[in-house]
Design a protein around this motif. Structure first.
Motif, PDB file in Angstrom:
ATOM      1  N   PHE A  80      -5.941  -5.202  36.619  1.00  0.00           N
ATOM      2  CA  PHE A  80      -5.531  -6.590  36.398  1.00  0.00           C
ATOM      3  C   PHE A  80      -6.731  -7.518  36.286  1.00  0.00           C
ATOM      4  N   LYS A  81      -7.785  -7.220  37.076  1.00  0.00           N
ATOM      5  CA  LYS A  81      -9.001  -8.034  36.971  1.00  0.00           C
ATOM      6  C   LYS A  81      -9.562  -7.930  35.563  1.00  0.00           C
ATOM      7  N   GLN A  82      -9.598  -6.698  35.070  1.00  0.00           N
ATOM      8  CA  GLN A  82     -10.145  -6.454  33.739  1.00  0.00           C
ATOM      9  C   GLN A  82      -9.385  -7.270  32.709  1.00  0.00           C
ATOM     10  N   ARG A  83      -8.057  -7.229  32.828  1.00  0.00           N
ATOM     11  CA  ARG A  83      -7.197  -7.965  31.895  1.00  0.00           C
ATOM     12  C   ARG A  83      -7.483  -9.461  31.976  1.00  0.00           C
ATOM     13  N   MET A  84      -7.653  -9.954  33.217  1.00  0.00           N
ATOM     14  CA  MET A  84      -7.910 -11.388  33.388  1.00  0.00           C
ATOM     15  C   MET A  84      -9.224 -11.771  32.716  1.00  0.00           C
ATOM     16  N   LEU A  85     -10.259 -10.914  32.895  1.00  0.00           N
ATOM     17  CA  LEU A  85     -11.552 -11.222  32.287  1.00  0.00           C
ATOM     18  C   LEU A  85     -11.418 -11.250  30.765  1.00  0.00           C
ATOM     19  N   GLU A  86     -10.649 -10.301  30.224  1.00  0.00           N
ATOM     20  CA  GLU A  86     -10.484 -10.278  28.760  1.00  0.00           C
ATOM     21  C   GLU A  86      -9.809 -11.554  28.288  1.00  0.00           C
ATOM     22  N   LEU A  87      -8.728 -11.938  28.974  1.00  0.00           N
ATOM     23  CA  LEU A  87      -7.990 -13.132  28.543  1.00  0.00           C
ATOM     24  C   LEU A  87      -8.869 -14.375  28.649  1.00  0.00           C
ATOM     25  N   THR A  88      -9.622 -14.463  29.753  1.00  0.00           N
ATOM     26  CA  THR A  88     -10.501 -15.633  29.926  1.00  0.00           C
ATOM     27  C   THR A  88     -11.517 -15.682  28.809  1.00  0.00           C
ATOM     28  N   ASP A  89     -12.125 -14.526  28.515  1.00  0.00           N
ATOM     29  CA  ASP A  89     -13.144 -14.518  27.467  1.00  0.00           C
ATOM     30  C   ASP A  89     -12.560 -14.905  26.117  1.00  0.00           C
ATOM     31  N   THR A  90     -11.355 -14.401  25.833  1.00  0.00           N
ATOM     32  CA  THR A  90     -10.758 -14.742  24.543  1.00  0.00           C
ATOM     33  C   THR A  90     -10.568 -16.244  24.442  1.00  0.00           C
ATOM     34  N   ASN A  91     -10.007 -16.837  25.505  1.00  0.00           N
ATOM     35  CA  ASN A  91      -9.773 -18.274  25.469  1.00  0.00           C
ATOM     36  C   ASN A  91     -11.094 -19.026  25.383  1.00  0.00           C
ATOM     37  N   ASN A  92     -12.096 -18.573  26.149  1.00  0.00           N
ATOM     38  CA  ASN A  92     -13.388 -19.258  26.101  1.00  0.00           C
ATOM     39  C   ASN A  92     -14.031 -19.152  24.730  1.00  0.00           C
ATOM     40  N   THR A  93     -13.855 -17.993  24.068  1.00  0.00           N
ATOM     41  CA  THR A  93     -14.416 -17.868  22.718  1.00  0.00           C
ATOM     42  C   THR A  93     -13.806 -18.919  21.813  1.00  0.00           C
ATOM     43  N   ALA A  94     -12.479 -19.023  21.867  1.00  0.00           N
ATOM     44  CA  ALA A  94     -11.809 -19.994  21.001  1.00  0.00           C
ATOM     45  C   ALA A  94     -12.314 -21.392  21.312  1.00  0.00           C
ATOM     46  N   TYR A  95     -12.446 -21.697  22.594  1.00  0.00           N
ATOM     47  CA  TYR A  95     -12.864 -23.048  22.974  1.00  0.00           C
ATOM     48  C   TYR A  95     -14.300 -23.317  22.546  1.00  0.00           C
ATOM     49  N   LEU A  96     -15.157 -22.296  22.714  1.00  0.00           N
ATOM     50  CA  LEU A  96     -16.554 -22.450  22.299  1.00  0.00           C
ATOM     51  C   LEU A  96     -16.640 -22.725  20.811  1.00  0.00           C
ATOM     52  N   PHE A  97     -15.881 -21.955  20.037  1.00  0.00           N
ATOM     53  CA  PHE A  97     -15.919 -22.158  18.595  1.00  0.00           C
ATOM     54  C   PHE A  97     -15.405 -23.542  18.240  1.00  0.00           C
ATOM     55  N   LEU A  98     -14.372 -23.976  18.957  1.00  0.00           N
ATOM     56  CA  LEU A  98     -13.827 -25.304  18.671  1.00  0.00           C
ATOM     57  C   LEU A  98     -14.892 -26.359  18.929  1.00  0.00           C
ATOM     58  N   SER A  99     -15.584 -26.244  20.065  1.00  0.00           N
ATOM     59  CA  SER A  99     -16.571 -27.290  20.360  1.00  0.00           C
ATOM     60  C   SER A  99     -17.781 -27.154  19.444  1.00  0.00           C
ATOM     61  N   ALA A 100     -18.121 -25.910  19.065  1.00  0.00           N
ATOM     62  CA  ALA A 100     -19.236 -25.755  18.128  1.00  0.00           C
ATOM     63  C   ALA A 100     -18.862 -26.349  16.768  1.00  0.00           C
ATOM     64  N   ALA A 101     -17.591 -26.209  16.386  1.00  0.00           N
ATOM     65  CA  ALA A 101     -17.163 -26.804  15.117  1.00  0.00           C
ATOM     66  C   ALA A 101     -17.256 -28.319  15.194  1.00  0.00           C
ATOM     67  N   ASN A 102     -16.916 -28.879  16.355  1.00  0.00           N
ATOM     68  CA  ASN A 102     -17.062 -30.332  16.506  1.00  0.00           C
ATOM     69  C   ASN A 102     -18.524 -30.749  16.379  1.00  0.00           C
ATOM     70  N   ARG A 103     -19.415 -29.946  16.984  1.00  0.00           N
ATOM     71  CA  ARG A 103     -20.847 -30.260  16.849  1.00  0.00           C
ATOM     72  C   ARG A 103     -21.263 -30.170  15.385  1.00  0.00           C
ATOM     73  N   TRP A 104     -20.781 -29.125  14.710  1.00  0.00           N
ATOM     74  CA  TRP A 104     -21.106 -28.928  13.280  1.00  0.00           C
ATOM     75  C   TRP A 104     -20.770 -30.199  12.518  1.00  0.00           C
ATOM     76  N   LEU A 105     -19.567 -30.684  12.762  1.00  0.00           N
ATOM     77  CA  LEU A 105     -19.123 -31.892  12.063  1.00  0.00           C
ATOM     78  C   LEU A 105     -20.010 -33.075  12.433  1.00  0.00           C
ATOM     79  N   GLU A 106     -20.268 -33.234  13.742  1.00  0.00           N
ATOM     80  CA  GLU A 106     -20.970 -34.441  14.162  1.00  0.00           C
ATOM     81  C   GLU A 106     -22.390 -34.451  13.640  1.00  0.00           C
ATOM     82  N   VAL A 107     -23.052 -33.299  13.672  1.00  0.00           N
ATOM     83  CA  VAL A 107     -24.415 -33.254  13.130  1.00  0.00           C
ATOM     84  C   VAL A 107     -24.386 -33.681  11.666  1.00  0.00           C
ATOM     85  N   ARG A 108     -23.408 -33.134  10.911  1.00  0.00           N
ATOM     86  CA  ARG A 108     -23.372 -33.460   9.491  1.00  0.00           C
ATOM     87  C   ARG A 108     -23.080 -34.941   9.259  1.00  0.00           C
TER      88      ARG A 108
END
Length: 1573
Positions: free
Chosen positions: A1218-1246
């Protein structure tokens, strides 16, 4: 020769070398050209060859992103070098203007140096990507040559005693230093990589993240330029336009950002804190451990932030410089020219360069670009750290959940809600605090700097303006706190409203049948009213906050300039006025944000407090000695006094379950343990209070046998199981688990790991949100034979066949809701499937009917488990199974009453045996009665089938999301998908605005336009005022003779002051308009929300019953929860922000174009660029936002699931999985969030760079044009604001697009058809007391559920006399229930008619029809509220009538005993009464409505014998004179009826008196009765 390299001034021989070659300045400059030219010649061929060969491998794979040593330093130095070269070029060009003829050698070498430096970095990047360090030699040689030539130049300058006061000397010295440093970097690369002069060069592997192809987040690995501008994201964001971004596309997280890595970091520092605190009572400080783990990046981010803030002040200063020097003659007196001529060239002092407007414009541009880059870098670093922190905290909380002591959960110290809040709210609060944290120390610095600069520009009056701002800041904070409070109260109301809405939707069938929908609808509307009141308060505070934000700068500017006009003697110059205007704009942002940041800081403190309490709460005993000795002594010191963290140490020594291999089954038994698997000696166990729940327990569980634990409800049977599993706190005593015998260990070669994992099925069934198969296998390998056997044993096959995707159907919260029995059987199946030696089943029969229990007992328990020789412990109430038990433990009041075999008990404790016997007889009688034709299970399956059989017709009314998916599958050709995904729903915007009312929309638009026009007017007036001079008020040419004041001072001052009143009036108007606009937008939002919810509720409540069969409940509820919430709270601020930033940008561009029309030419390419940036970004942002949302849900679900199923997980020993599963789910969500914020930075820099270009073009256009300085200042100040607002326009557009989807979803429900409530008759035509007699005639009736579906009743004819008792029976699906619904006109009657007492019911208004008949439904439905509300929501009956009804239903005494009598509380769904009691309430409800026709739809299906007998009696006596139609579930209930109707497949097969039908041997009825006997 106008363009000679050394110039050809008169009287100087530029080319002579009489004094020595190196003393000719021109020759030294020429020498400086050599290295640059050398580099270009060498590198260009290499680059071209490289590029040519690269095109074949289209994309170099990213494991080649290896950084040579000193990578970042090299990029920074190169950028500095480029900047210095720019300065050198500027200095050369400006000096050149002072000469008689053009001296190319002043700026040409610098230009070449700039080109060479650019080439060097491109060249380096390509070599690094190709990982071919030998080629770096060329760069090394270049740095050495450049260093030497610059050195010579510097030495010559020093010889001619030219010092630091001359700019060229400073620049040359800087270049020498930079070339030296770059040389050092290059030497370092040679030293580390040993690629030259060394025999064995270093082989370097890329970072391990990149060897794994799954990592798509490249920010940590790309070069510095790409890091700063997010260049690596281009393919992703542009590609999103063609194909939506999926989880595959965003890949895995880099190792450094994974939750596990960060968890270890945080955990280590937390443990370190724990060691430091001597006092065990005090919890280790989370703040300190967070700082230890994540302090570094935060400091880095703060550094970036400081640099950005300091650079931010360059803007106003450059503006003031440009405006000041715009019309001063650039001709510098040539008197001192000779002094500055050395080497026959002009040397310029350092300050002179800064007086050149073109230079200032370029500097302004560079400062803006740098400031924005630093700012975005700072944001990115904090966000990345915040995400890391969130991952670490989630892992920490999860680990703690897995170790929580069960008593905490059951005693209510830690509720599921609290845990969910920790996960969903507190961690996010901390993450947000981290995002905003650098602001806490950056803002005060920014404010202080700003005030100092203002003071320097304006003197004392600046302090007054700053004072106004500082005084109003606390008000901002106050408003912010108020906002948070109102939001809380709004939340309370909306949860209440949701609860009521859920109840309505769950009981919608009953409400419609009783014609009560409007009453309950009003209940919801009432709560909604309260919620709206609180929303209005919320809107008021929000608009105040927006108003303050807009009005403070206006007020400050007003105060400052007016006082300046009255105090200071000196008239305000345009330069100072506009610089200070820009400064005020800069100052407002930190002040506005400060209130938010302070609020978040306060919230973060609270969150940390909660977290540390949670981390300090009790844990279950330690697992350190799981595989210890045979007799594990589980002594725990007797605890009487409980400390803050007594750890309940009572774990058994069991083997850790990490990998799941199948153990070898051996029949040999360990001899020395006398076949005991578990033994408890003198056990006293407690649930965390000092009272022991279980006392003096001495039991043994024989190995490989079936042990049963029996006893009354609440005597501690389940507790005993949990005590053996180590979930309870041990006061004293020991639990022994037998160890594996030695020979078995030898035989296996290793201890088989899952020996002591216990398969445990809890009493309250617990399912994962996963497929049926995953729920049963539960992480064990899939074995088809075994799986099939288990499913048959639990008779799950028929249920699985009903599910839409068989055993691959998702079940659980987000999937299909199963009934209790089905859930329980899946849990038992899970326990059977696991390959464990010991199985604990806690009352597995409680929710099953007789057939299933028997089948499970025979097939599952006796055959399946006993064949495997497994040790089985079974807790049960079904005494008839005792005969199968090998060992019986009888319990009473928390202690063991008897232990032994059934024979022992029979001989030794006759009394107990007799007691059991009587109980068994009673159960056997029930058994006979229950084995009728339709058992409970078939019923459950029926409800399941009902949920799905309507799927075929689902397509037409389906949720639009699914339709969209279908569309995408159909046409992969790009055009259609693109057009579908890129259009913002203007239709929805219009729908939303029109819901708000046209008056409000008009007010909003007009006030917005007026506000922005007035704002522009203020600044224009300021320009006119500052540019004015006493002689000549016309704005046309104020610069004619501004220097000679001839008139007397009085008139000058009076004229100067004549500008003030208009200025005050304009500012006042602007402030008033700010207030109006902020109010209108917010209240427009409230109005729209009111209308949309009202319409939605009414539409749904009045929809036909079919709608609820077809539409999943969750989907309807989503409209009322998530979507309504977005419409209520999120759309208004987004709309406000969008309109504000768009209008600001437009007004700014308008002003610039007005000041310098030339700017419009440059605007075209910029607009095109901006259009493409926003177009791509919006699509990508929407996808990433969806990914973020969709990955967050499983994570939260996983947490709440784990908390619910703790005991099961721990018994199975599946923590690691279950710990393993939790880590996977957290990482997946964090990846999505990181990409979202990086996309915001992409826009703002431009957009920020676009803004900088706008400023540059505006400045250049202003310098070349001939506008007045006041207007130029105006234009530039506006250009500066554009940079701040451009990205907001796009961000808000993207947000609005996502939020409008909610309006779209709500709107899709608004188009549902309502039932036809009118009818063709008027209410007045219906007699008051209709139906008087209750005579029913059914003529040729045909009924279907929907126009698309086949009829369910075909040509039914029947005649029921008044007062007859009619029974209708038939198999499942024969149309019995449909007939009952037809009486209420709930289904589509398309042929034939039902006539009741002479009136065709189809002509009646629905309200009338349904309010005159009564029905008792299959499943009893109660609503939360009082008993009175449940019996008589219309409040028409007297109390006596209600008591009478309760008495008939045998409930009077029970209700009397309740506190409050008729006003006693009924909890949600009537959970505080038993099922039987609920059914009786429904009976009472039917009796309260004195109707001459009663319909009972299988009303006795879910109740016990006793209750059923009461019901039968009541029907016979109380309803003696009424017509009763019973839809029979158990045939024996209608044997006494006057008339029996047997149905089959929608038509009547047999019709007549039961006695007659019984006599016919071959009648269906007779066969039913036989089956039922």
């Amino acid at each position: 020769m106008a363009l000679s390299f050394c110039g050809n001034d008169r009287g100087s021989n530029a080319y002579s070398v009489d004094k020595g070659v190196l003393d000719n300045g021109c020759f030294v400059d020429a020498l400086n050209l050599v290295p640059h030219v050398f580099l270009l010649f060498i590198t260009f061929p290499i680059l071209f060859i490289g590029w040519g060969s690269q095109s074949s491998k289209v994309q170099i794979h990213h494991n080649t992103w290896l950084h040579f040593p000193g990578h970042n330093l090299r990029w920074i130095l190169t950028f500095t070098l480029l900047f210095v070269h720019v300065c050198e070029i500027a200095e050369g060009i400006v000096s050149n203007t002072q000469m008689e003829s053009n001296h190319l050698h002043l700026f040409l070498p610098a230009l070449m140096g700039f080109i060479a430096a650019t080439t060097s970095v491109v060249y380096y990047h390509n070599i690094e990507t190709a990982n071919f360090p030998k080629l770096l030699l060329a760069l090394f040689i270049y740095w050495i040559l450049a260093f030497i030539t610059k050195m010579i130049k510097l030495w010559k300058f020093a010889e001619a005693s030219l010092g630091v006061q001359y700019l060229r000397f400073c620049i040359t010295a800087l270049l020498v230093v930079l070339y030296g440093l770059l040389m050092a970097v290059e030497i370092n690369v040679i030293r580390v990589r040993k690629y030259v002069f060394f025999a064995n060069p270093q082989r370097v592997k890329p970072p391990e993240d990149l060897q794994d192809l799954g990592v798509r987040f490249l920010q940590p690995f790309v070069n510095l330029l790409s890091k700063a501008t997010y260049w690596w994201m281009n393919p992703l964001i542009i590609g999103a336009h063609k194909r939506p971004i999926e989880l595959k596309k965003i890949g895995k997280l880099p190792i450094a950002m994974r939750a596990l890595t960060n968890y270890i970091r945080l955990k280590d520092s937390y443990e370190e804190q724990r060691q430091k605190t001597e006092d065990p009572e005090k919890s280790p400080s989370i703040w300190k451990s967070m700082y230890q783990a994540f302090g570094g990046p935060i400091l880095l981010s703060s550094t970036f932030r400081y640099m950005a803030d300091l650079l931010g002040f360059a803007g106003p200063l450059c503006i003031s410089g440009i405006v000041e020097h715009l019309h001063n003659s650039t001709e510098i007196d040539r008197t001192n020219k000779t002094a500055n001529m050395t080497f026959g060239v002009f040397f310029m002092s350092s300050t002179e360069l800064l007086q050149n407007t073109s230079v200032l414009a370029v500097l302004l541009f560079l400062a803006l670009v740098l400031q924005r880059t630093f700012l975005q870098a700072s944001y990115y670093v904090t966000i990345e750290t915040g995400i890391n922190l969130r991952g670490a905290l989630l892992a920490m909380i999860y680990n703690k959940i897995l170790r929580l002591s069960t008593s905490n959960m059951s005693m209510g110290e830690m509720t599921l809600g609290q845990i969910n809040n920790l996960v969903a709210i507190e961690t996010n609060q901390l993450m947000w605090f981290l995002f905003l944290c650098p602001n806490l120390w950056a803002m005060p610095v920014q404010i202080i700097m700003g005030v100092i600069l203002l003071y320097y520009l304006l003197g004392d009056s600046a302090l007054i303006g700053a004072g106004v701002i500082l005084l109003l800041a606390p008000v901002q904070y106050l408003i912010a706190t108020k906002l948070a409070d109102t939001q809380k109260s709004t939340l309370d109301y909306s949860t209440d409203r949701l609860k009521k809405t859920t109840e309505i939707l769950k009981g919608i069938k009953l409400l419609k049948l009783y014609a009560w929908e409007n009453i309950f609808c009003d209940r919801v509307e009432e709560t909604r009213g309260k919620e709206l009141t609180s929303l209005k308060t919320f809107a008021l505070y929000t608009s105040m906050s927006i108003f303050m934000n807009a009005a403070i700068p206006i007020a400050a500017v007003l105060a400052t300039f007016v006082t300046h006009a009255y105090i200071e003697e000196v008239r305000l110059s345009p330069a100072k006025a506009f610089a200070s205007l820009a400064l005020f704009h800069i100052l407002v942002t930190p002040l506005f944000l400060l209130s938010t940041v302070v609020r978040f800081a306060v919230k973060a403190l609270v969150s940390v407090q909660k977290l540390s309490e949670f981390l300090q709460s009790d844990e279950i005993g330690d697992d350190s000695w799981r595989n210890g000795e045979m007799y594990m002594s589980l002594e725990v010191g007797k605890k009487y006094k409980y400390h803050g963290d007594t750890k309940a140490i009572n774990r058994k020594g069991r083997y850790r379950m990490d990998n799941y291999e199948q153990p070898m089954r051996r029949q040999l038994r360990p001899t020395e343990t006398e076949d005991v698997a578990v033994q408890v000696n003198d056990g006293f166990f407690t649930w965390g209070s000092n009272l022991s729940t279980l006392t003096d327990i001495n039991i043994r569980i024989p190995t490989g046998q079936l042990t049963m634990i029996v006893g009354q409800v609440g005597c501690g049977k389940s507790s005993l199981l949990l005590a053996m599993l180590g979930e309870m706190q041990t006061i004293s005593g020991k639990v022994y688990w037998s160890k594996l015998p030695d020979y078995e260990i030898l035989f296996d070669g290793s201890i088989s790991k899952n020996r002591y994992s216990v398969a445990y099925a809890a009493q309250k069934s617990w399912l994962l949100n996963a497929t049926v198969e995953e729920n049963i296998t539960f992480g064990s390998p899939f074995n088809k034979q075994r799986y099939k056997a288990v499913i048959d044993a639990c008779s799950l096959q028929p249920d699985i066949d009903l599910l839409p995707f068989g055993d691959q159907t998702e079940i659980g919260e987000r999937g299909i809701n199963l009934s209790g029995g089905q859930r329980q059987r899946i849990c038992v199946a899970r326990a059977l499937y696991q390959n464990t030696n010991i199985v604990f089943l806690d009352d597995p029969f409680s929710a099953l009917d007789i057939h299933l229990s028997d089948h499970l007992m025979q097939e599952g328990i006796l055959k399946f488990l006993q064949d495997d020789k497994r040790t089985l412990v079974l807790v049960t109430h079904k005494l008839q199974y005792l005969i199968h038990a090998d060992w019986i433990i009888a319990m009473k009041d928390g202690s063991v009453l008897r232990e032994g075999t059934l024979k022992d008990i029979q001989t030794h404790d006759v009394e107990l045996y007799e007691h059991w016997k009587t109980l068994m007889n009673r159960q056997d009688q029930e058994l006979e009665k229950e084995t009728e034709m339709e058992s409970q299970t078939t019923l459950e399956r029926k409800t399941l089938r009902r949920a799905f059989y309507s799927r075929e017709a689902k397509n037409q009314i389906d949720d639009e999301d699914e339709e969209e998916e279908v569309e995408e599958d159909d046409d992969d050709n790009m055009s259609t998908t693109t057009s579908r995904r890129s259009k913002i729903q203007w239709k929805m915007c219009c729908r939303y605005l029109s819901s708000g009312g046209f008056l409000m929309v008009f007010l909003m638009v007009s006030s917005k336009l007026a506000k922005h026009s007035v704002m522009v007017a203020i600044d224009y007036w300021l320009a006119a005022w500052t540019s004015s001079n006493p002689h000549n008020q016309s704005l046309a040419d104020p610069f004619l003779n501004a220097t000679n004041y001839t008139q007397n001072d009085d008139t000058q001052i009076s004229q100067h002051l004549s500008y003030v009143p208009v200025f005050i009036i304009l500012c006042g108007a602007a402030i008033a308009l700010c207030l109006i606009t902020s109010l209108t937008v917010e209240f427009l939002g409230v109005a729209a929300a009111t209308n949309l919810h009202h319409n939605l509720l009414n539409k749904i409540i009045h929809a036909p019953i079919r709608f609820f069969d077809v539409t999943p409940l969750g989907q309807i509820l989503n409209r009322f929860s998530a979507d309504t919430n977005i419409i209520d709270q999120h759309i208004p601020p987004t709309l406000e922000s969008l309109t504000r930033s768009t209008l600001l940008c437009l007004s700014a561009i308008g002003v610039i174009a007005f000041v310098t029309p030339a700017f419009l030419i440059a605007l075209v390419p910029l607009a095109v660029a901006f259009y493409f940036i926003q177009k791509y970004f919006r699509v990508a942002s929407k996808d990433l936002q969806d990914l973020d949302d969709s990955t967050q849900l499983p994570l939260l679900c996983h947490f709440s699931e784990t908390a619910e199923g703790l005991t099961t997980i721990r018994a199975f020993r599946h923590e690691a999985r279950f710990k393993q599963r939790m880590l996977e789910l957290t990482d997946t969500n964090n990846t999505a969030y990181l990409f979202l914020s990086a996309a915001n930075r992409w826009l703002e820099v431009r957009t920020d760079y676009l803004g900088a270009v706008i400023v540059l073009t505006a400045a250049v256009a202003a310098i070349w044009s001939t506008s007045q300085s006041g207007l130029v200042g105006l234009g530039l100040t506006y250009a500066l604001t554009v940079t701040n607002y451009l990205n907001w326009v796009v961000r808000n557009l993207a947000d609005l697009e996502v939020q409008m989807a909610a309006v779209k979803k709500v709107n899709s429900f608004l188009s549902t058809e309502s039932e036809n409530y009118e009818g063709s008759m008027d209410v007045s035509q219906v007699p008051e007391d209709w139906p008087q007699h209750g005579e029913i005639k059914i003529h040729d009736l045909c009924v279907r559920y929907d126009t698309m579906l086949k009829p369910v009743l075909k040509h039914v004819n029947a005649h029921i006399n008044p007062g007859q008792k009619v029974g209708i029976c038939g198999r499942t699906g024969s149309g019995k229930s449909s007939l009952s619904l037809a009486f209420f006109n709930m289904v589509d009657v398309f042929e034939g008619k039902i006539v009741i007492d002479g009136i065709d019911i189809c002509k009646l208004p629905l309200q009338t029809l349904r309010s005159r008949l009564s029905i008792i439904l299959q499943d009893p439905v109660l609503f939360s509220g009082s008993i009175r509300l449940n019996l008589d929501p219309e409040r028409t009956c007297t109390d006596d009538r209600l008591w009478e009804a309760l008495e008939i239903a045998q409930l009077k005494n029970m209700v009397k005993a309740l506190p409050g009598g008729l006003d006693a509380v009924v909890t949600e769904g009537g959970e505080n009464f038993s099922v039987g009691q609920r059914q009786l309430f429904c009976l009472a409800r039917a009796f309260v409505r004195k109707s001459s026709i009663l319909i009972m739809d299988e009303a006795t299906a879910s109740i016990d014998m006793a209750t059923e007998n009461i019901l039968q009696k009541v029907v016979m006596t109380a309803f003696a004179d009424r017509t009763v139609v019973t839809i029979a579930h158990r045939v024996h209930t209608i044997l006494t009826a006057d008339l029996v109707i047997v149905m089959k497949r929608g038509s009547i097969m047999e019709y007549g008196k039961p006695e007659i039908l019984m006599e016919q041997e071959d009648s269906l009825f007779a066969s039913f009765v036989k089956a039922d006997m």
